[in-house]
Design an enzyme around this catalytic site. Structure first.
Site, PDB file in Angstrom:
ATOM      1  N   HIS A  34       0.905  -1.083  -0.021  1.00 47.40           N
ATOM      2  CA  HIS A  34      -0.069  -0.130   0.021  1.00 47.40           C
ATOM      3  C   HIS A  34       0.876   1.391   0.157  1.00 47.40           C
ATOM      4  CE1 HIS A  34      -3.974   2.057   0.775  1.00 47.40           C
ATOM      5  NE2 HIS A  34      -3.330   2.627   1.525  1.00 47.40           N
ATOM      6  N   ASP A  36       0.780   5.345   0.155  1.00 50.57           N
ATOM      7  CA  ASP A  36       0.088   6.408   0.521  1.00 50.57           C
ATOM      8  C   ASP A  36       0.403   7.563  -0.153  1.00 50.57           C
ATOM      9  OD1 ASP A  36      -2.317   5.441   2.314  1.00 50.57           O
ATOM     10  OD2 ASP A  36      -0.693   4.896   3.383  1.00 50.57           O
ATOM     11  N   MET A  38       0.025  11.716  -0.194  1.00 55.99           N
ATOM     12  CA  MET A  38      -0.599  12.800   0.363  1.00 55.99           C
ATOM     13  C   MET A  38       0.022  14.077  -0.229  1.00 55.99           C
ATOM     14  SD  MET A  38      -0.431  11.524   4.154  1.00 55.99           S
ATOM     15  CE  MET A  38      -0.944   9.811   4.614  1.00 55.99           C
ATOM     16  N   HIS A  67      -2.976   4.557  -2.988  1.00 55.65           N
ATOM     17  CA  HIS A  67      -4.176   5.443  -2.337  1.00 55.65           C
ATOM     18  C   HIS A  67      -3.749   6.850  -2.604  1.00 55.65           C
ATOM     19  CE1 HIS A  67      -6.203   6.099   1.591  1.00 55.65           C
ATOM     20  NE2 HIS A  67      -6.819   6.712   0.610  1.00 55.65           N
ATOM     21  N   MET A  69      -4.485  10.557  -1.781  1.00 56.40           N
ATOM     22  CA  MET A  69      -5.080  11.415  -1.052  1.00 56.40           C
ATOM     23  C   MET A  69      -4.765  12.829  -1.663  1.00 56.40           C
ATOM     24  SD  MET A  69      -4.529   9.222   2.439  1.00 56.40           S
ATOM     25  CE  MET A  69      -3.241   8.332   1.817  1.00 56.40           C
ATOM     26  N   MET A 138     -12.200   4.442   4.849  1.00 59.59           N
ATOM     27  CA  MET A 138     -11.089   5.070   5.698  1.00 59.59           C
ATOM     28  C   MET A 138     -11.702   4.567   7.283  1.00 59.59           C
ATOM     29  SD  MET A 138      -8.493   6.106   4.187  1.00 59.59           S
ATOM     30  CE  MET A 138      -7.695   6.436   5.842  1.00 59.59           C
ATOM     31  N   PHE A 144      -2.471  10.806   8.392  1.00 55.09           N
ATOM     32  CA  PHE A 144      -1.460  10.174   9.366  1.00 55.09           C
ATOM     33  C   PHE A 144      -1.729   8.733   9.434  1.00 55.09           C
ATOM     34  CE2 PHE A 144      -2.585  14.649   9.700  1.00 55.09           C
ATOM     35  CZ  PHE A 144      -1.254  15.132   9.690  1.00 55.09           C
ATOM     36  N   GLY A 145      -0.427   8.142   9.631  1.00 53.16           N
ATOM     37  CA  GLY A 145      -0.421   6.693  10.285  1.00 53.16           C
ATOM     38  C   GLY A 145      -0.708   6.869  11.656  1.00 53.16           C
ATOM     39  N   GLY A 146      -0.824   5.525  12.173  1.00 47.62           N
ATOM     40  CA  GLY A 146      -0.879   5.557  13.818  1.00 47.62           C
ATOM     41  C   GLY A 146      -1.978   6.344  14.585  1.00 47.62           C
ATOM     42  N   ASP A 176      -8.711   0.948   5.658  1.00 49.60           N
ATOM     43  CA  ASP A 176      -7.247   1.655   5.880  1.00 49.60           C
ATOM     44  C   ASP A 176      -7.425   2.787   7.177  1.00 49.60           C
ATOM     45  OD1 ASP A 176      -5.034   2.732   5.632  1.00 49.60           O
ATOM     46  OD2 ASP A 176      -5.554   3.743   3.645  1.00 49.60           O
ATOM     47  N   GLY A 178      -5.835   2.250  11.235  1.00 43.76           N
ATOM     48  CA  GLY A 178      -5.691   1.804  12.875  1.00 43.76           C
ATOM     49  C   GLY A 178      -6.183   0.179  12.698  1.00 43.76           C
TER      50      GLY A 178
HETATM   51  C1  DX5 Z   1      -3.874   7.011   6.426  1.00 47.06           C
HETATM   52  C2  DX5 Z   1      -3.451   6.202   5.354  1.00 47.06           C
HETATM   53  C3  DX5 Z   1      -3.117   5.004   5.813  1.00 47.06           C
HETATM   54  C4  DX5 Z   1      -2.130   4.791   6.807  1.00 47.06           C
HETATM   55  C5  DX5 Z   1      -2.433   3.570   7.578  1.00 47.06           C
HETATM   56  O1  DX5 Z   1      -4.095   8.385   5.920  1.00 47.06           O
HETATM   57  O2  DX5 Z   1      -4.334   5.958   4.243  1.00 47.06           O
HETATM   58  O3  DX5 Z   1      -3.062   4.035   4.693  1.00 47.06           O
HETATM   59  O4  DX5 Z   1      -0.745   4.478   6.451  1.00 47.06           O
HETATM   60  O5  DX5 Z   1      -1.712   3.734   8.928  1.00 47.06           O
HETATM   61  P1  DX5 Z   1      -2.081   3.134  10.159  1.00 47.06           P
HETATM   62  O6  DX5 Z   1      -2.109   1.317   9.991  1.00 47.06           O
HETATM   63  O7  DX5 Z   1      -0.701   3.132  10.966  1.00 47.06           O
HETATM   64  O8  DX5 Z   1      -3.222   3.476  10.821  1.00 47.06           O
HETATM   65 ZN    ZN Z   2      -3.905   4.220   2.683  1.00 45.48          ZN
END
Ligand code: DX5
Ligand code: ZN
Length: 218
Positions: A34, A36, A38, A67, A69, A138, A144-146, A176, A178
């Site tokens: 995957h 991402d 942004m 993906h 964004m 989503m 953001f991740g995490g 996608d 958490g």
């Molecule tokens: C968030 C991204 C996700 C992100 C998921 O905007 O689209 O793909 O990397 O990260 P986790 O698994 O840490 O929530």
């Molecule tokens: Zn993503």
């Protein structure tokens, strides 16, 4: 398919060791990688773009699940396809001419996905669901991740699975944000068939084992 497809997000990889991390994903049970993208406009963060995607592709032995964004994603579809995307997912909220954008993705020979932000009703996909290969829900706010998984997601997956069944669409549901070992089985049983996981995989002491375990949904 009796296990979910797992799509680790390289957003959580070590960018200074991307080749090493992509090779780990090649060895692992991951199905897709995957990616991402942004733009700092559609979402309040900038990740990376075309050259980094092409660099990932150079080492990846698994399909790139890209993906987008970004605003006006139609401007970059061809470039991301050329950079190696096999799945191109755009946001519903970023596409006033979504049907045209989907046809554009397909004309490039890629699989077409549509992503929904947490507040967007899944019913907006009713008239496009037969045209798409993937619907991404989503389960955090993109950017953001995490972040913490939004519990309402399970109900949204059930609603979308019902919509897909009624319309005889072949679209699969991807989740996608958490995703972890606790919610993965519940998401699968609600109807999700692809799970993105970033920080849960890359912050684990053993990412390869973590990816294998995410497939264990029984
Ligand atoms: C968030 C991204 C996700 C992100 C998921 O905007 O689209 O793909 O990397 O990260 P986790 O698994 O840490 O929530
Ligand atoms: Zn993503």
């Amino acid at each position: 398919m009796n296990t979910p497809l797992i799509a680790p997000s390289v957003l959580a990889a070590d960018f200074a060791n991307l080749q090493r991390d992509v090779e780990m994903l090649n060895r692992s049970a991951a199905d897709w990688i995957h990616v991402d993208i942004m733009d700092g406009v559609f979402v309040p963060n900038i990740s990376f773009g075309l050259p980094v995607t092409a660099a990932i592709k150079k080492h990846a032995q698994k399909p790139l699940d890209v993906h987008l964004m970004i605003v006006q994603p139609e401007r970059y579809l061809e470039a991301f396809r050329d950079a190696g995307a096999e799945i191109l997912t755009v946001h519903y909220e970023a596409c006033p001419h979504l049907h045209r954008t989907i046809q554009h993705i397909k004309s490039l020979g890629a699989k077409a996905g549509v992503a929904l932000n947490p507040h967007t009703p899944v019913s907006v996909l009713q008239d496009i669901i037969q045209d798409i290969d993937l619907a991404l829900i989503m389960s955090v706010n993109p950017g953001f991740g995490g972040q913490k998984f939004i519990e309402r997601t399970y109900e949204r997956v059930r609603q979308l699975a019902a919509l897909i069944a009624e319309s005889e669409s072949r679209a699969i549901i991807e989740i996608d944000g958490g995703v972890n070992q606790d919610n993965a089985p519940l998401l699968y049983h609600a109807g999700a068939r692809a799970l993105v996981a970033g920080s849960f995989v890359f912050s684990a002491p053993d990412p390869e084992a973590t990816i294998s375990n995410l497939k264990k949904v029984w």
